[in-house]
Design a protein around this motif. Structure first.
Motif, PDB file in Angstrom:
ATOM      1  N   LEU A 128      11.065  12.312   3.523  1.00 51.46           N
ATOM      2  CA  LEU A 128      10.091  12.279   2.432  1.00 51.46           C
ATOM      3  C   LEU A 128      10.226  11.046   1.555  1.00 51.46           C
ATOM      4  N   SER A 129      11.379  10.383   1.596  1.00 54.75           N
ATOM      5  CA  SER A 129      11.567   9.204   0.748  1.00 54.75           C
ATOM      6  C   SER A 129      10.697   8.029   1.175  1.00 54.75           C
ATOM      7  N   LYS A 130      10.087   8.096   2.371  1.00 56.86           N
ATOM      8  CA  LYS A 130       9.202   7.032   2.846  1.00 56.86           C
ATOM      9  C   LYS A 130       7.834   7.080   2.174  1.00 56.86           C
ATOM     10  N   TYR A 131       7.556   8.120   1.419  1.00 57.53           N
ATOM     11  CA  TYR A 131       6.219   8.338   0.865  1.00 57.53           C
ATOM     12  C   TYR A 131       6.239   8.270  -0.656  1.00 57.53           C
ATOM     13  N   ALA A 132       5.199   7.661  -1.201  1.00 50.81           N
ATOM     14  CA  ALA A 132       5.060   7.580  -2.658  1.00 50.81           C
ATOM     15  C   ALA A 132       4.690   8.945  -3.242  1.00 50.81           C
ATOM     16  N   LYS A 133       3.916   9.718  -2.461  1.00 52.93           N
ATOM     17  CA  LYS A 133       3.473  11.037  -2.912  1.00 52.93           C
ATOM     18  C   LYS A 133       3.435  11.980  -1.716  1.00 52.93           C
ATOM     19  N   VAL A 134       3.631  13.261  -2.011  1.00 53.66           N
ATOM     20  CA  VAL A 134       3.527  14.303  -0.987  1.00 53.66           C
ATOM     21  C   VAL A 134       2.595  15.373  -1.521  1.00 53.66           C
ATOM     22  N   MET A 152       0.852  -1.173   0.000  1.00 48.81           N
ATOM     23  CA  MET A 152       0.000   0.000   0.000  1.00 48.81           C
ATOM     24  C   MET A 152       0.898   1.236   0.000  1.00 48.81           C
ATOM     25  N   ASP A 153       0.638   2.149  -0.936  1.00 46.96           N
ATOM     26  CA  ASP A 153       1.398   3.393  -1.009  1.00 46.96           C
ATOM     27  C   ASP A 153       1.086   4.283   0.181  1.00 46.96           C
ATOM     28  N   LYS A 154       2.103   5.036   0.607  1.00 46.92           N
ATOM     29  CA  LYS A 154       1.916   6.019   1.673  1.00 46.92           C
ATOM     30  C   LYS A 154       1.929   7.412   1.052  1.00 46.92           C
ATOM     31  N   ILE A 155       0.994   8.235   1.485  1.00 48.74           N
ATOM     32  CA  ILE A 155       0.907   9.617   1.031  1.00 48.74           C
ATOM     33  C   ILE A 155       1.075  10.521   2.242  1.00 48.74           C
ATOM     34  N   LEU A 156       1.979  11.491   2.128  1.00 44.24           N
ATOM     35  CA  LEU A 156       2.171  12.478   3.175  1.00 44.24           C
ATOM     36  C   LEU A 156       1.437  13.751   2.766  1.00 44.24           C
ATOM     37  N   VAL A 157       0.601  14.258   3.658  1.00 41.84           N
ATOM     38  CA  VAL A 157      -0.130  15.497   3.410  1.00 41.84           C
ATOM     39  C   VAL A 157       0.367  16.541   4.403  1.00 41.84           C
ATOM     40  N   LEU A 158       1.022  17.563   3.884  1.00 42.96           N
ATOM     41  CA  LEU A 158       1.493  18.677   4.697  1.00 42.96           C
ATOM     42  C   LEU A 158       0.557  19.845   4.431  1.00 42.96           C
ATOM     43  N   TYR A 159       0.081  20.484   5.487  1.00 43.65           N
ATOM     44  CA  TYR A 159      -0.842  21.601   5.269  1.00 43.65           C
ATOM     45  C   TYR A 159      -0.568  22.728   6.247  1.00 43.65           C
TER      46      TYR A 159
END
Length: 72
Positions: free
Chosen positions: A44-50, A1-8
């Motif tokens: 950030l390399s741990k996430y497929a998308k940011v 499962m891909d991980k997505i990081l959401v920074l807001y």
């Protein structure tokens, strides 16, 4: 499962609400959310998308959002 990081970065909570609605459309991914005002430092390399969401006032992003993106 891909991980997505959401920074807001949200001053009045509107950006967070918009991000929440966007995330309702994403399925099949693990989502990690982080408020830029807490100054997270993460790999950030741990996430497929940011995904970065930030408010704009008077044509400018909040200073914390700009600084956080430059540091990464």
């Amino acid at each position: 499962m891909d991980k997505i990081l959401v920074l807001y970065s949200s001053r009045d909570g509107q950006t967070r609400k918009i991000v929440d609605v966007m995330l309702e459309e994403i399925s099949g991914c693990e989502v990690v959310m982080q408020d830029l005002h807490t100054l997270p430092m993460c790999n950030l390399s741990k996430y497929a998308k940011v995904l970065i969401g930030a408010s704009i006032r008077y044509g400018n992003f909040h200073q914390i959002g700009r600084a956080s993106c430059r540091e990464r």
